[in-house]
Design a protein around this motif. Structure first.
Motif: not given
Length: 342
Positions: A24-41
């Motif tokens: 689960a920690p690795a999956m959360a870390a993988i999602c991290y940059p895509f959350l930032l991309r969603a924020f920018h969108a």
């Protein structure tokens, strides 16, 4: 039928043994940059006054991104996690600062590969390692750890003076860039001098080395909440310091040849909020300020308990310091995002 039953029992045993939360920690870390991309969108590149829905949506996305390290800390606290899974969780705590480090390294190498692809491959490799690494034999005590803790603590006590000045300097960003620059100019007389800067770098590297050694040893076995927080925040700070020195000494001074002033810190002229790359700096800075103060508070708690202070009183002081760390961190980020007082 007998062979089928044996295979079924074997699969059931594997299913019982496999720790699904370990990854689960690795999956959360993988999602991290895509959350930032969603924020920018959501916020876009325009600095116009946003609607309420945009503010709420962007705030929720950023909050989820900021939760990633604390989610990993929670998983590191699990008593039934093996050392590989626990170390993966500690590694995921560093995701926000590691993502900045990766971006700078990518820029230095002029890599054509998107950061997100490299990031995903990196975390898949770390996750695979965590599942295949041999579990160490946990010793009851490590006689040498006491010496390392003393060295680490003494160096931290000296560096806390620099940390106090540096964070106070950033708090002045709430007044304005000129106030920040004026105080920074005074401080740089000391920490940018021919003697001061090498000593500061050496002390930082000492903190990283001793801290990672202690973190590796402590991560071999389950720890309580306070020790887990201390190890996780220390891991974050180790990468933060390395990444910060890389950004300042190599990327800014050598590669770009620009001053490391207020404009460099906030990603001017666009700023932290409305740039697709710069937004990664916001959690990076916020958690850096929070973790450095709360990590010092964790060390203070250990020292107080060792000197006979009641554990409950030390815990209450730690709680107050952590809360204060969050307030100071939020104030610093507010100033870096353009909030002004006075």
């Amino acid at each position: 039928m007998g062979a089928f039953a044996q295979l079924r029992d074997r699969c059931a045993t594997i299913g019982q043994r496999f720790d699904y939360l370990a990854l689960a920690p690795a999956m959360a870390a993988i999602c991290y940059p895509f959350l930032l991309r969603a924020f920018h969108a959501v916020v876009g590149t325009q600095a116009a006054t946003p609607s309420l829905s945009i503010i709420v949506g962007a705030t929720l996305i950023l909050a989820v991104a900021l939760v990633v390290p604390f989610f990993a800390l929670g998983l590191a606290c699990r008593c039934n996690a093996d050392p590989g899974a626990r170390r993966l969780a500690y590694a995921a705590v560093t995701a926000p600062t590691l993502y900045v480090f990766l971006g700078v390294v990518q820029a230095l190498n002029r890599s054509p590969i998107p950061d997100e692809i490299v990031w995903c491959v990196l975390w898949l490799a770390i996750a695979l390692w965590s599942q295949t690494a041999r579990n160490p034999v946990v010793a009851a005590t490590w006689p040498t750890m006491g010496r390392w803790r003393i060295v680490h603590g003494m160096t931290a006590a000296v560096l806390s003076l620099y940390v106090a000045f540096h964070l106070t300097n950033h708090l002045l960003g709430l007044i304005g860039p000129d106030a920040h620059a004026a105080v920074m100019k005074i401080g740089r007389v000391v920490y940018r001098s021919r003697v001061g800067e090498p000593l500061l770098v050496a002390a930082m590297l000492s903190q990283i080395g001793t801290g990672l050694f202690l973190a590796w040893r402590w991560s071999a076995a389950p720890q309580g909440l306070h020790r887990t927080f201390q190890v996780g925040s220390g891991a974050y700070l180790s990468l933060y310091i390395l990444g910060h020195m890389n950004s300042v000494f190599i990327y800014a001074r050598s590669f770009l040849g620009i001053p490391t002033d207020w404009n460099f810190a906030i990603g001017a002229p666009i700023g932290l909020i409305h740039d697709a790359w710069n937004i990664r700096l916001l959690p990076h800075y916020a958690l850096g300020a929070f973790f450095v103060l709360s990590h010092l508070a964790s060390g203070l708690r250990v020292v107080l308990i060792a000197h006979g202070v009641d554990r409950r009183a030390a815990d209450r002081l730690w709680d107050a310091c952590v809360a204060l760390s969050a307030v100071i961190s939020a104030a610093i980020i507010a100033g870096m995002c353009g909030v002004r007082i006075g």
